[in-house]
Design a protein around this motif. Structure first.
Motif, mmCIF file in Angstrom:
data_model
loop_
_atom_site.group_PDB
_atom_site.id
_atom_site.type_symbol
_atom_site.label_atom_id
_atom_site.label_comp_id
_atom_site.label_asym_id
_atom_site.label_seq_id
_atom_site.Cartn_x
_atom_site.Cartn_y
_atom_site.Cartn_z
ATOM 1 N N UNK A 117 -23.756 45.700 73.358
ATOM 2 C CA UNK A 117 -24.543 46.479 74.310
ATOM 3 C C UNK A 117 -25.927 45.850 74.409
ATOM 4 N N UNK A 118 -26.545 46.000 75.590
ATOM 5 C CA UNK A 118 -27.861 45.393 75.815
ATOM 6 C C UNK A 118 -28.655 46.231 76.806
ATOM 7 N N UNK A 119 -29.975 46.011 76.797
ATOM 8 C CA UNK A 119 -30.845 46.703 77.745
ATOM 9 C C UNK A 119 -31.047 48.156 77.367
ATOM 10 N N UNK A 120 -31.322 48.996 78.374
ATOM 11 C CA UNK A 120 -31.576 50.411 78.105
ATOM 12 C C UNK A 120 -30.344 51.159 77.624
ATOM 13 N N UNK A 121 -29.204 50.487 77.567
ATOM 14 C CA UNK A 121 -28.026 51.096 76.952
ATOM 15 C C UNK A 121 -28.201 51.225 75.439
ATOM 16 N N UNK A 122 -29.151 50.480 74.856
ATOM 17 C CA UNK A 122 -29.348 50.541 73.407
ATOM 18 C C UNK A 122 -30.668 51.197 73.013
ATOM 19 N N UNK A 123 -31.561 51.449 73.987
ATOM 20 C CA UNK A 123 -32.838 52.048 73.618
ATOM 21 C C UNK A 123 -33.697 52.360 74.814
ATOM 22 N N UNK A 124 -34.610 53.301 74.631
ATOM 23 C CA UNK A 124 -35.467 53.785 75.708
ATOM 24 C C UNK A 124 -36.459 52.731 76.187
ATOM 25 N N UNK A 125 -36.992 51.939 75.268
ATOM 26 C CA UNK A 125 -38.133 51.078 75.581
ATOM 27 C C UNK A 125 -37.749 49.654 75.972
ATOM 28 N N UNK A 126 -36.484 49.409 76.286
ATOM 29 C CA UNK A 126 -36.052 48.047 76.619
ATOM 30 C C UNK A 126 -36.448 47.700 78.054
ATOM 31 N N UNK A 127 -37.555 46.992 78.206
ATOM 32 C CA UNK A 127 -37.984 46.547 79.535
ATOM 33 C C UNK A 127 -37.122 45.356 79.977
ATOM 34 N N UNK A 128 -37.388 44.855 81.189
ATOM 35 C CA UNK A 128 -36.565 43.774 81.745
ATOM 36 C C UNK A 128 -36.518 42.570 80.798
ATOM 37 N N UNK A 129 -37.673 42.191 80.255
ATOM 38 C CA UNK A 129 -37.709 41.010 79.390
ATOM 39 C C UNK A 129 -36.891 41.237 78.119
ATOM 40 N N UNK A 130 -36.922 42.472 77.608
ATOM 41 C CA UNK A 130 -36.119 42.776 76.424
ATOM 42 C C UNK A 130 -34.632 42.793 76.763
ATOM 43 N N UNK A 131 -34.299 43.335 77.930
ATOM 44 C CA UNK A 131 -32.904 43.379 78.344
ATOM 45 C C UNK A 131 -32.345 41.972 78.507
ATOM 46 N N UNK A 132 -33.144 41.081 79.102
ATOM 47 C CA UNK A 132 -32.702 39.690 79.272
ATOM 48 C C UNK A 132 -32.491 39.030 77.920
ATOM 49 N N UNK A 133 -33.410 39.278 76.996
ATOM 50 C CA UNK A 133 -33.280 38.729 75.647
ATOM 51 C C UNK A 133 -32.033 39.270 74.962
ATOM 52 N N UNK A 134 -31.795 40.581 75.110
ATOM 53 C CA UNK A 134 -30.617 41.183 74.503
ATOM 54 C C UNK A 134 -29.333 40.631 75.086
ATOM 55 N N UNK A 135 -29.315 40.408 76.402
ATOM 56 C CA UNK A 135 -28.147 39.814 77.036
ATOM 57 C C UNK A 135 -27.893 38.408 76.537
ATOM 58 N N UNK A 136 -28.981 37.652 76.345
ATOM 59 C CA UNK A 136 -28.851 36.285 75.821
ATOM 60 C C UNK A 136 -28.279 36.286 74.408
ATOM 61 N N UNK A 137 -28.805 37.172 73.559
ATOM 62 C CA UNK A 137 -28.327 37.213 72.167
ATOM 63 C C UNK A 137 -26.858 37.623 72.114
ATOM 64 N N UNK A 138 -26.503 38.613 72.935
ATOM 65 C CA UNK A 138 -25.107 39.049 72.959
ATOM 66 C C UNK A 138 -24.197 37.926 73.440
ATOM 67 N N UNK A 139 -24.610 37.238 74.504
ATOM 68 C CA UNK A 139 -23.791 36.154 75.052
ATOM 69 C C UNK A 139 -23.602 35.031 74.043
ATOM 70 N N UNK A 140 -24.689 34.680 73.351
ATOM 71 C CA UNK A 140 -24.586 33.615 72.343
ATOM 72 C C UNK A 140 -23.634 34.026 71.229
ATOM 73 N N UNK A 141 -23.729 35.280 70.798
ATOM 74 C CA UNK A 141 -22.852 35.752 69.735
ATOM 75 C C UNK A 141 -21.394 35.762 70.179
#
Length: 252
Positions: free
Chosen positions: A215-239
Motif C-alpha cells: 500500500x502507498x500514499x494516503x492509503x497508509x496515512x493521513x499526512x502522505x503528500x504527493x512527494x511522499x506518495x511517489x516515494x512510497x510507490x517507488x519503494x513498493x515497486x522496487x520491493x
C-alpha cells in the motif's frame, strides 16, 4: 501546478513505459494463487502482486458553501496553500477543539485571523489554548457558522447564525479523513487505529500483513503528500521487482 494537469502529465509518462491505464473502478479483490481484481465494468484482471493506492476521502463540515469553495478559497493545509494566500484576512472554521492547532499554524501567514468556534463550545478550549490564541493575535468568534458569502466567484465573508457577517477572503478548515481501506479489509490486512482514521499496518516498503499486497500514499496515512506518495510507490515497486525475481528463481 493544478492537480488535473499533474495527473495528465503522469498518465502521459506511464504510457511511454507500456503501462495500460484502465479507466474503471475496482469493486472486489480475491486472493488465490494470484489475485483476481474485479472491475465495475465486468472485467477481471489477474495479478501476481498488488499495490493499493486508494487514498482517502475528505468529509467536510456541513456548512453551506464550504464544499463548493473547497480547493479555491476554502483550504485545509497551510503548508500547501498558506504562502499563496498570505496576508489576507483568514478565517478558521473549527471542527473540534483540535482546530486550535490549525488556527495557530495559519497565523504565521496572516496577522488577521479569526477562529470561528462554530459547534465547538468555548469551554471546550483549555486555558493554554486560549493563551496561545491570544498570544498569536487570533480572534476567537463564538457562534455557529450558517454559511459563506460569495461574490463574483470569490469568498468575501463568513455569516453566523445570528446574522452577523465577518469579512474574510480565505477560510481554513480540517476535513475528517476517511481512509479508503475497503479492499484491504476484503483481503484481511491488519489495520491500526490513529487519531486520523484506521490504516493498514505496513513495513518500510509499504508491505501489508497480506503476502503480495503493498500500500502507498494516503492509503497508509493521513499526512502522505504527493512527494511522499511517489516515494512510497517507488519503494513498493522496487520491493515487488525483487520479490518476483526471487520467487521465480526459487521456482527453477
Amino acid at each position: 501546478m493544478p492537480p488535473a494537469e499533474f495527473l495528465a502529465i503522469g498518465r502521459e509518462e506511464i504510457a511511454r513505459y507500456g503501462v495500460e491505464l484502465v479507466r474503471d473502478r475496482v469493486v472486489d479483490v480475491e486472493k488465490g494463487e494470484d489475485f483476481s481484481v474485479v472491475l465495475a465494468g465486468g472485467r477481471t484482471v489477474r495479478a501476481r502482486r498488488l499495490v493499493v493506492a486508494t487514498g482517502l476521502k475528505d468529509e467536510l463540515p456541513a456548512v453551506p458553501g464550504v464544499a463548493e469553495r473547497f480547493g479555491k478559497d476554502v483550504l485545509h493545509c497551510p503548508f500547501c496553500h498558506g504562502w499563496e494566500v498570505r496576508d489576507q484576512p483568514f478565517g478558521v472554521l473549527a471542527t473540534s477543539p483540535a482546530s486550535v492547532h490549525q488556527a495557530l499554524i495559519v497565523s504565521q501567514w496572516s496577522k488577521d485571523v479569526r477562529f470561528f468556534l462554530h459547534t465547538v463550545a468555548e469551554e471546550e478550549l483549555s486555558d493554554q489554548d486560549l493563551r496561545r490564541l491570544a498570544a498569536a493575535g487570533v480572534d476567537v468568534v463564538p457562534g455557529e457558522v450558517a454559511g459563506l458569502v460569495v461574490e463574483d466567484d470569490r469568498l468575501t465573508g463568513v455569516r453566523l447564525a445570528d446574522g452577523t457577517t465577518h469579512a474574510r477572503s480565505v477560510l481554513f478548515t480540517a476535513p475528517r479523513p476517511v481512509p479508503q481501506t475497503g479492499l484491504l479489509e476484503r483481503l484481511g490486512a491488519e489495520l491500526h487505529e490513529t487519531p486520523f482514521g484506521t490504516y493498514p499496518v505496513v513495513d518500510g516498503n509499504g508491505l501489508t500483513s497480506v503476502p503480495g499486497v503493498w500500500a502507498a500514499g494516503n492509503a497508509i496515512g493521513f499526512a502522505e503528500q504527493v512527494v511522499h506518495a511517489a516515494s512510497g510507490g517507488y519503494r513498493a515497486a522496487s520491493a515487488i521487482v525483487g520479490d518476483l525475481l526471487m520467487t521465480d528463481l526459487d521456482a527453477v
